[in-house]
Write a protein that holds these residues in place. Structure first.
Motif, PDB file in Angstrom:
ATOM      1  N   LYS A 109      38.140  33.782  49.947  1.00 56.07           N
ATOM      2  CA  LYS A 109      36.769  33.742  49.859  1.00 56.07           C
ATOM      3  C   LYS A 109      36.531  32.411  49.059  1.00 56.07           C
ATOM      4  O   LYS A 109      35.434  31.865  48.793  1.00 56.07           O
ATOM      5  N   CYS A 110      37.376  32.190  47.876  1.00 53.14           N
ATOM      6  CA  CYS A 110      37.241  31.026  47.082  1.00 53.14           C
ATOM      7  C   CYS A 110      37.723  29.647  47.546  1.00 53.14           C
ATOM      8  O   CYS A 110      37.499  28.944  47.057  1.00 53.14           O
ATOM      9  N   SER A 121      38.209  40.479  41.718  1.00 56.53           N
ATOM     10  CA  SER A 121      37.217  41.145  42.450  1.00 56.53           C
ATOM     11  C   SER A 121      36.351  42.151  41.740  1.00 56.53           C
ATOM     12  O   SER A 121      35.666  42.481  42.118  1.00 56.53           O
ATOM     13  N   GLU A 181      44.241  42.638  48.631  1.00 52.20           N
ATOM     14  CA  GLU A 181      42.900  42.252  47.985  1.00 52.20           C
ATOM     15  C   GLU A 181      42.752  40.895  47.564  1.00 52.20           C
ATOM     16  O   GLU A 181      41.758  40.103  47.464  1.00 52.20           O
ATOM     17  N   ASP A 182      43.777  40.582  46.762  1.00 55.52           N
ATOM     18  CA  ASP A 182      43.881  39.440  46.095  1.00 55.52           C
ATOM     19  C   ASP A 182      43.944  38.141  47.055  1.00 55.52           C
ATOM     20  O   ASP A 182      43.282  36.946  47.010  1.00 55.52           O
ATOM     21  N   ASP A 202      40.396  37.694  48.297  1.00 54.27           N
ATOM     22  CA  ASP A 202      39.351  37.057  47.174  1.00 54.27           C
ATOM     23  C   ASP A 202      39.866  35.575  47.129  1.00 54.27           C
ATOM     24  O   ASP A 202      39.060  34.595  47.085  1.00 54.27           O
ATOM     25  N   ARG A 246      32.678  37.911  43.316  1.00 54.85           N
ATOM     26  CA  ARG A 246      33.360  37.374  44.374  1.00 54.85           C
ATOM     27  C   ARG A 246      32.969  35.956  44.865  1.00 54.85           C
ATOM     28  O   ARG A 246      31.575  35.889  44.799  1.00 54.85           O
TER      29      ARG A 246
END
Length: 279
Positions: free
Chosen positions: A141-142, A40, A134-135, A138, A44
């Motif tokens: 989102k991928c 991140s 947080e990971d 991310d 992103r």
């Protein structure tokens, strides 16, 4: 420029693919390794997982859970670079693996994931060893359809409560297994199963918790898949059993493909046997 064969047989240059998204292109080996675990802080991904929700009936979590139970196998991939992860994953997926995770320890894990999600939209692709919110965000989102941890991270479980992805927390003791299930986990990873007694441990913890779906993980061989599923595991995680160290070091992807075929066949046969016995 590195090229990778796509699922349709065409050749995709990675530089072209990644430059067309918000991900930086692979120009040199150094540039790949510069993508650290803290993805991140560099770039992103788009919220590509939203498209997956509309493709299948029910939620993404429901679909992945079904894939896991039908296949009996989750392939766990650790690689030294994003390029190697992509090539090894393609070898496994073309060998019949339908559920595959790439661990957070793989440099460029999110770049590799987004490429594979684009090339294999029907596969259940996820990220493993996810330790914080947080990971997890991310990864979603991928395009990750599932997230796996060695222990339970309650914040991640809460974040995917609506089913946009399946979260698989790890648990070791009966208390941890029950707590994860009570907190809302649809399925729990029993880890490290080999260190706890292997097949016998799965058989033991399934007795008091017959309705909790469990995945056996750590140190499992292809030959023992049928035993684990026969004793109540919904699926098993295979890491080195598919992605052999020597095959990865030598980039012997034909060998990985062969092992994937064997694992996929063994898993499906074990699941079929259990269902036949229940009918």
């Amino acid at each position: 420029m590195m090229a990778v064969a796509s699922s349709g047989g065409s050749i995709w240059p990675l530089n072209l693919f990644f430059s067309s998204s918000k991900i930086k292109p692979f120009l040199t080996k150094a540039s790949v390794h510069n993508y650290s675990k803290r993805f991140s802080s560099h770039v992103r991904c788009k919220n590509s997982y939203k498209n997956s929700v509309a493709v299948y009936p029910g939620t993404v979590a429901d679909r992945v859970l079904m894939d896991i139970q039908n296949s009996g196998i989750i392939a766990c991939l650790r690689a030294q670079s994003a390029e190697m992860a992509i090539e090894a994953a393609q070898a496994a997926l073309s060998g019949g693996i339908s559920v595959l995770e790439i661990t957070m320890s793989t440099p460029g894990v999110f770049e590799a994931l987004q490429f594979l999600v684009h090339e294999y939209p029907s596969a259940s692709l996820g990220v493993g060893t996810v330790l914080d919110r947080e990971d997890a965000k991310d990864a979603l989102k991928c395009g990750a359809k599932f997230l796996m941890s060695p222990a339970m991270v309650k914040e991640i479980l809460d974040d995917v409560a609506e089913g946009q992805a399946l979260y698989i927390p790890g648990a070791m003791t009966p208390t941890e297994i029950l707590l994860a299930s009570t907190a809302g986990a649809k399925i729990v990873k029993v880890y490290p199963v080999s260190a706890l007694g292997g097949v016998q441990y799965i058989a033991a913890v399934k007795k008091p918790f017959p309705n909790i779906k469990m995945i056996a993980s750590q140190g499992i061989t292809i030959d023992s898949v049928g035993q684990y599923i026969g004793q109540g595991a919904s699926s098993v995680v295979l890491s080195d059993a598919i992605f052999e160290k020597n095959a990865m070091d030598e980039k012997y992807f034909d060998r990985i493909n062969q092992l994937a075929r064997s694992a996929a066949f063994t898993g499906s046969q074990a699941v079929r046997k259990i269902r036949d016995n229940m009918s």
